[in-house]
Design an enzyme around this catalytic site. Structure first.
Site: not given
Ligand code: NAP
Length: 248
Positions: A17-18, A20, A66, A154, A187
């Protein structure tokens, strides 16, 4: 117990998920800390263009979904030099336990957040069990330490990531592998765009993760809310459960 740190300088990493959000911030922070090469995993490698344009062959785009075991197997056949694996890819499918969508939402969350972490880590097990220091970083969530009803399914998936992290740590205890669990609060990324809360930056999360790698820290609370909640959790898991139960 904490292990020896894994300084990214001169090492090689794979980040899922690199393209964004937090994943992209981690890639940039690893690059700023002298990583030799990052395999940047994305479902659409076109979305990595700005990284490859800016960093040349220090960023190697790789196609990675994944949820697709064939995609994971192909990748692990072509790459055998990683030192650091970052399981970042995730989805945020909202569902309550007593809703009609509970099962489908749980499945959606588990497919990416749990089976994705397990599948990718197992595929790169040999790389992680080398003689030199290696690391695996799993992005769980504060929601993995206490269920938040507004995103109950979730939370269940992120609790599973927390337990997977502990299990990996136990099974790799006699190896030179550092297993890092990350427990962010809200975040400022696309994932949390609809949440009406104060949010910390993905850059701060990435900085704390890279510092944890260097220092050998196993549990990372990388933002304002999680630092407070993490300290509270250390003293009172029940208190955290009761507080998070109000996020309905
Ligand atoms: N943002 C928050 O508040 C928060 C808080 C706690 C934990 N987290 C965790 O932090 C991590 C990153 O989240 P984020 O906030 O950066 O979210 P985000 O901006 O929505 O990015 C999610 C990333 O995961 C990728 N992804 C989703 N499904 C996938 C798949 N089947 N195979 C490969 N890549 C996939 C997306 O790719 P696409 O661009 O192709 O969709 C994107 O690159 C996640 O594990 C999330 O649960 C986030």
């Amino acid at each position: 117990m904490s292990k020896l740190g894994v300084n990214p300088e001169g090492k090689i990493a794979l980040v899922s998920g690199a393209n964004r959000g937090i994943g992209k911030a981690i890639v940039l922070e690893l690059l700023a800390n002298g990583i030799a090469k990052v395999y940047a995993g994305a479902r659409n490698t076109e979305a990595l263009k700005d990284l490859t344009e800016a960093y040349g062959d220090r960023v190697v785009p790789v196609h990675l979904d994944v949820t697709d075991l064939n995609s994971i197997a192909a990748l692990s056949k072509s790459i055998n030099d990683i030192d650091i694996l970052v399981n970042n890819a995730g989805v945020f499918s909202i569902g309550k336990i007593f809703s009609e969508t509970a099962v489908s939402s749980l499945k959606e969350n588990f497919d990416v957040n749990v089976w994705g972490v397990l599948g990718l880590t197992k595929a790169f097990e040999a790389s992680l069990q080398k003689e030199s220091n290696t690391a695996v970083v799993n992005i769980s969530s504060l929601a993995g330490l206490g269920n938040m009803p507004m995103a109950a399914t979730y939370s269940v998936s992120k609790a599973a990531v927390h337990s997977l992290t502990q299990g990996m740590r136990a099974e790799l205890a006699d190896k030179n592998a550092l297993v890092v669990g990350v427990y962010p609060g809200p975040i400022d990324t696309d994932m949390a765009a609809a949440l009406p809360m104060e949010k910390d930056s993905p850059e701060n999360v990435a900085k704390d993760i890279v510092n944890a790698l260097k220092e050998g820290t196993e549990d990372v609370f990388p933002d304002v809310m999680s630092k407070e909640a993490g300290a509270y959790y250390a003293n009172s898991p029940k208190g955290v459960e009761q507080q998070f139960a109000t996020f309905a």
